[in-house]
Design a protein around this motif. Structure first.
Motif, PDB file in Angstrom:
ATOM      1  N   UNK A 218      18.054  10.115  10.684  1.00 24.55           N
ATOM      2  CA  UNK A 218      16.522   9.490  10.646  1.00 24.55           C
ATOM      3  C   UNK A 218      15.229  10.097  10.395  1.00 24.55           C
ATOM      4  N   UNK A 219      15.211  11.297  10.330  1.00 22.12           N
ATOM      5  CA  UNK A 219      14.182  12.156   9.826  1.00 22.12           C
ATOM      6  C   UNK A 219      13.611  11.956   8.244  1.00 22.12           C
ATOM      7  N   UNK A 220      14.737  12.082   7.456  1.00 20.89           N
ATOM      8  CA  UNK A 220      14.512  11.861   5.940  1.00 20.89           C
ATOM      9  C   UNK A 220      14.088  10.450   5.872  1.00 20.89           C
ATOM     10  N   UNK A 221      14.757   9.548   6.365  1.00 25.51           N
ATOM     11  CA  UNK A 221      14.329   8.213   6.037  1.00 25.51           C
ATOM     12  C   UNK A 221      12.872   7.940   6.510  1.00 25.51           C
ATOM     13  N   UNK A 222      12.536   8.470   7.860  1.00 26.80           N
ATOM     14  CA  UNK A 222      11.130   8.219   8.303  1.00 26.80           C
ATOM     15  C   UNK A 222      10.213   8.918   7.320  1.00 26.80           C
ATOM     16  N   UNK A 223      10.404   9.823   6.690  1.00 28.99           N
ATOM     17  CA  UNK A 223       9.553  10.508   5.789  1.00 28.99           C
ATOM     18  C   UNK A 223       9.395   9.902   4.740  1.00 28.99           C
ATOM     19  N   UNK A 224      10.262   9.160   4.258  1.00 30.11           N
ATOM     20  CA  UNK A 224       9.997   8.382   2.979  1.00 30.11           C
ATOM     21  C   UNK A 224       9.261   7.279   3.385  1.00 30.11           C
ATOM     22  N   UNK A 225       9.618   6.471   4.597  1.00 33.65           N
ATOM     23  CA  UNK A 225       9.004   5.396   4.806  1.00 33.65           C
ATOM     24  C   UNK A 225       7.498   5.707   4.851  1.00 33.65           C
ATOM     25  N   UNK A 226       7.059   6.790   5.585  1.00 36.33           N
ATOM     26  CA  UNK A 226       5.678   7.087   5.796  1.00 36.33           C
ATOM     27  C   UNK A 226       4.995   7.115   4.325  1.00 36.33           C
ATOM     28  N   UNK A 227       5.629   8.075   3.460  1.00 35.02           N
ATOM     29  CA  UNK A 227       5.112   8.221   2.224  1.00 35.02           C
ATOM     30  C   UNK A 227       4.796   6.958   1.523  1.00 35.02           C
ATOM     31  N   UNK A 228       5.742   5.777   1.619  1.00 34.05           N
ATOM     32  CA  UNK A 228       5.681   4.447   1.124  1.00 34.05           C
ATOM     33  C   UNK A 228       4.280   3.932   1.574  1.00 34.05           C
ATOM     34  N   UNK A 229       4.319   3.892   2.970  1.00 36.34           N
ATOM     35  CA  UNK A 229       3.147   3.189   3.713  1.00 36.34           C
ATOM     36  C   UNK A 229       1.672   3.846   3.511  1.00 36.34           C
ATOM     37  N   UNK A 230       1.817   5.434   3.134  1.00 39.07           N
ATOM     38  CA  UNK A 230       0.642   5.911   2.912  1.00 39.07           C
ATOM     39  C   UNK A 230       0.149   5.485   1.475  1.00 39.07           C
ATOM     40  N   UNK A 231       1.060   5.430   0.633  1.00 34.78           N
ATOM     41  CA  UNK A 231       0.624   4.955  -0.922  1.00 34.78           C
ATOM     42  C   UNK A 231       0.109   3.452  -0.873  1.00 34.78           C
ATOM     43  N   UNK A 232       0.707   2.520   0.230  1.00 35.63           N
ATOM     44  CA  UNK A 232       0.084   1.145   0.156  1.00 35.63           C
ATOM     45  C   UNK A 232      -1.292   1.253   0.484  1.00 35.63           C
ATOM     46  N   UNK A 233      -1.277   1.705   1.618  1.00 37.50           N
ATOM     47  CA  UNK A 233      -2.698   2.113   2.558  1.00 37.50           C
ATOM     48  C   UNK A 233      -3.908   2.617   1.533  1.00 37.50           C
ATOM     49  N   UNK A 234      -3.487   3.635   0.518  1.00 36.66           N
ATOM     50  CA  UNK A 234      -4.481   4.266  -0.311  1.00 36.66           C
ATOM     51  C   UNK A 234      -4.770   3.135  -1.511  1.00 36.66           C
ATOM     52  N   UNK A 235      -3.741   2.273  -1.993  1.00 38.01           N
ATOM     53  CA  UNK A 235      -3.889   1.311  -2.904  1.00 38.01           C
ATOM     54  C   UNK A 235      -4.787   0.086  -2.244  1.00 38.01           C
ATOM     55  N   UNK A 236      -4.675  -0.196  -1.129  1.00 42.29           N
ATOM     56  CA  UNK A 236      -5.680  -1.420  -0.433  1.00 42.29           C
ATOM     57  C   UNK A 236      -6.854  -0.755  -0.181  1.00 42.29           C
ATOM     58  N   UNK A 237      -7.013   0.422   0.185  1.00 38.51           N
ATOM     59  CA  UNK A 237      -8.289   0.972   0.513  1.00 38.51           C
ATOM     60  C   UNK A 237      -9.187   0.924  -0.883  1.00 38.51           C
ATOM     61  N   UNK A 238      -8.507   1.438  -2.055  1.00 38.33           N
ATOM     62  CA  UNK A 238      -9.279   1.430  -3.139  1.00 38.33           C
ATOM     63  C   UNK A 238      -9.615   0.043  -3.728  1.00 38.33           C
ATOM     64  N   UNK A 239      -8.663  -0.794  -3.495  1.00 44.25           N
ATOM     65  CA  UNK A 239      -9.006  -2.261  -3.734  1.00 44.25           C
ATOM     66  C   UNK A 239     -10.389  -2.668  -2.927  1.00 44.25           C
ATOM     67  N   UNK A 240     -10.286  -2.277  -1.744  1.00 46.79           N
ATOM     68  CA  UNK A 240     -11.110  -2.758  -0.814  1.00 46.79           C
ATOM     69  C   UNK A 240     -12.781  -2.443  -1.107  1.00 46.79           C
ATOM     70  N   UNK A 241     -12.746  -0.912  -1.601  1.00 45.05           N
ATOM     71  CA  UNK A 241     -13.829  -0.408  -2.102  1.00 45.05           C
ATOM     72  C   UNK A 241     -14.377  -1.014  -3.422  1.00 45.05           C
ATOM     73  N   UNK A 242     -13.408  -1.272  -4.232  1.00 35.95           N
ATOM     74  CA  UNK A 242     -13.797  -2.171  -5.492  1.00 35.95           C
ATOM     75  C   UNK A 242     -14.507  -3.399  -4.992  1.00 35.95           C
ATOM     76  N   UNK A 243     -13.989  -4.283  -4.045  1.00 39.18           N
ATOM     77  CA  UNK A 243     -14.422  -5.587  -3.962  1.00 39.18           C
ATOM     78  C   UNK A 243     -15.670  -5.168  -3.137  1.00 39.18           C
ATOM     79  N   UNK A 244     -16.008  -4.262  -2.357  1.00 41.07           N
ATOM     80  CA  UNK A 244     -17.159  -3.843  -1.861  1.00 41.07           C
ATOM     81  C   UNK A 244     -18.462  -3.662  -2.921  1.00 41.07           C
ATOM     82  N   UNK A 245     -17.993  -2.859  -3.711  1.00 46.75           N
ATOM     83  CA  UNK A 245     -18.784  -2.522  -4.744  1.00 46.75           C
ATOM     84  C   UNK A 245     -18.931  -3.757  -5.652  1.00 46.75           C
ATOM     85  N   UNK A 246     -18.435  -4.648  -6.030  1.00 45.85           N
ATOM     86  CA  UNK A 246     -18.377  -5.897  -6.508  1.00 45.85           C
ATOM     87  C   UNK A 246     -19.483  -6.780  -6.044  1.00 45.85           C
TER      88      UNK A 246
END
Length: 440
Positions: A218-246
């Protein structure tokens, strides 16, 4: 240990060197060692996987311990119990005699008990004159007491692993839920990104989770899933900042469009607005074509923007040709409209450390599109500008004094780009040339 304490099996059961070593090791108990038999039995149950015993064998061990009269197992007293097969079967939940013998053999093989056979193979005791136990034949619990510390260590390790596995499963469940819902939200909100590939990768990782979960799997699988989750969160946060700026840009533009063009505080300083006074052309005013009289009826129109020009007075293609670096900050890495340019300028403003007040001041003076164009120019020559915020404020002040020309700034960048393509350029001088060209 005395050699007399070693006993050989009764009947046709052979003796082996392994049996001799187990007897020796089982009888080697440190003086003063004691354990509560039921707490020790619980540790044995916890460490069952590490001791290689079955649950049915533990039922037999439970029955054997019930025949020991005291709660405390002690090296000072006798540790031999001598129940008959019938009594042992009753306390082992009615276990059949053949099954009972098989699980007794498992306990002996695991080194938890040892046999102490009598001359005729029967289990009994011989008491002394004082009424105490003089000699006892049956099953010795000495190996269990001798291995008490080892058993407790194994039990603690297994308990810790089980607790860690439970926490890891909880983290895995939360991570799976987060990724699934974040992907759904991104798709519903039409956030730019390769969500189909991310969802496919996510499903492939879920298929790798084994049914019998273990820490090492489970350890390696959990590490990969957390990496995917972090990437999605960063993308959504960037989009949120762009919308606020807009949203902020839209509010600025709405404020400018609804402002009173004849107000001295927002139009031209010192502009007189009496009812019977004729407006004269001043910097910041534009002559209308014949037949297009303004609201003041005098044929003149006040413009909030200065000599930077009308909104969209320069083609977007020309701006992007002069300032190609701004394209990378647009939605999805492209700029297809003035709205995209203003969204990219909001991101660049934050990245270059330009304060919101400085940018709003420039937008109120030049107009949203012109302010976004200026930010693109600053980004293009950012390596030669020490303070982007101070530079923007200076340009806004020049624009208020009609000393700033946006077209000249764009042409200076285009000429600099041509010099770069023709041969070596003098990079540090470009920032100075840019200011001088824009101020002409």
């Amino acid at each position: 240990m005395e050699s007399e304490s070693v006993t050989t099996p009764f009947g046709r059961r052979p003796m082996s060197l392994a049996m001799l070593l187990k007897q020796r090791r089982g009888e080697a108990i440190a003086a003063g060692t004691t354990r509560n038999k039921w707490k020790l039995f619980r540790s044995v149950c916890e460490a069952r996987a590490g001791l290689d015993v079955t649950d049915r064998a533990l039922t037999v061990l439970d029955a054997l311990l019930s025949f020991y009269p005291q709660d405390e197992l002690s090296s000072e007293g006798g540790l031999v119990v001598f129940p008959s097969n019938m009594q042992l079967s009753l306390r082992a939940r009615g276990m059949a005699a053949a099954t009972l013998r098989r699980h007794l053999a498992v306990l002996v093989e695991a080194g938890l008990i040892s046999r102490k056979d009598s001359p005729n193979g029967k289990r009994y005791i011989r008491r002394n004159r004082e009424g105490g136990i003089g000699e006892a034949y049956g099953f010795s619990l000495a190996p269990l007491l001798a291995r008490a510390a080892e058993i407790e260590t194994i039990a603690a390790r297994i308990a810790a692993d089980r607790q860690m596995l439970r926490r890891m499963k909880e983290r895995l469940t939360i991570c799976r839920r987060d990724i699934a819902k974040l992907i759904s939200a991104a798709i519903e909100e039409a956030v730019p990104g390769d969500w189909e590939r991310i969802a496919s990768t996510f499903q492939a990782l879920l298929q790798r989770i084994p049914r019998a979960a273990k820490l090492e799997y489970l350890g390696p699988i959990l590490d990969e899933l957390e990496t995917i989750r972090l990437g999605i969160i960063n993308t959504l946060e960037l989009q949120g900042k762009i919308q606020i700026a807009s949203t902020n840009e839209s509010q600025i533009e709405h404020h400018i469009q609804n402002s009173n063009p004849e107000s001295p505080s927002e139009s031209e300083p010192g502009l007189e607005t009496g009812q019977n006074r004729r407006c004269e052309p001043r910097p910041g005013l534009e002559r209308r074509e014949p037949g297009m009289a303004g609201e003041d009826g005098e044929g003149w129109r006040a413009i909030v923007r200065t000599h930077a020009g009308k909104l969209k007075s320069f083609p977007l293609g020309m701006v992007l040709q002069a300032c190609p670096d701004i394209i990378d900050y647009g939605p999805g890495g492209t700029i297809a409209s003035w709205r995209d340019l203003m969204m990219a300028a909001a991101v660049v403003r934050s990245m270059l450390g330009v304060s919101p007040s400085a940018y709003e001041e420039a937008a109120s003076v030049m107009g949203p599109e012109s302010a976004a164009t200026v930010m693109a120019c600053i980004l293009q020559r950012g390596g030669h500008i020490n303070s982007a915020g101070g530079y923007l404020r200076d340009l806004a002040q020049r624009a208020e004094r009609s000393e700033f020309t946006l077209g000249a700034m764009l042409m200076a960048l285009l000429r600099a780009k041509e010099r770069f393509s023709d041969g070596p350029s003098h990079g540090p001088e470009i920032g100075t040339d840019l200011v001088q060209a824009a101020s002409r």
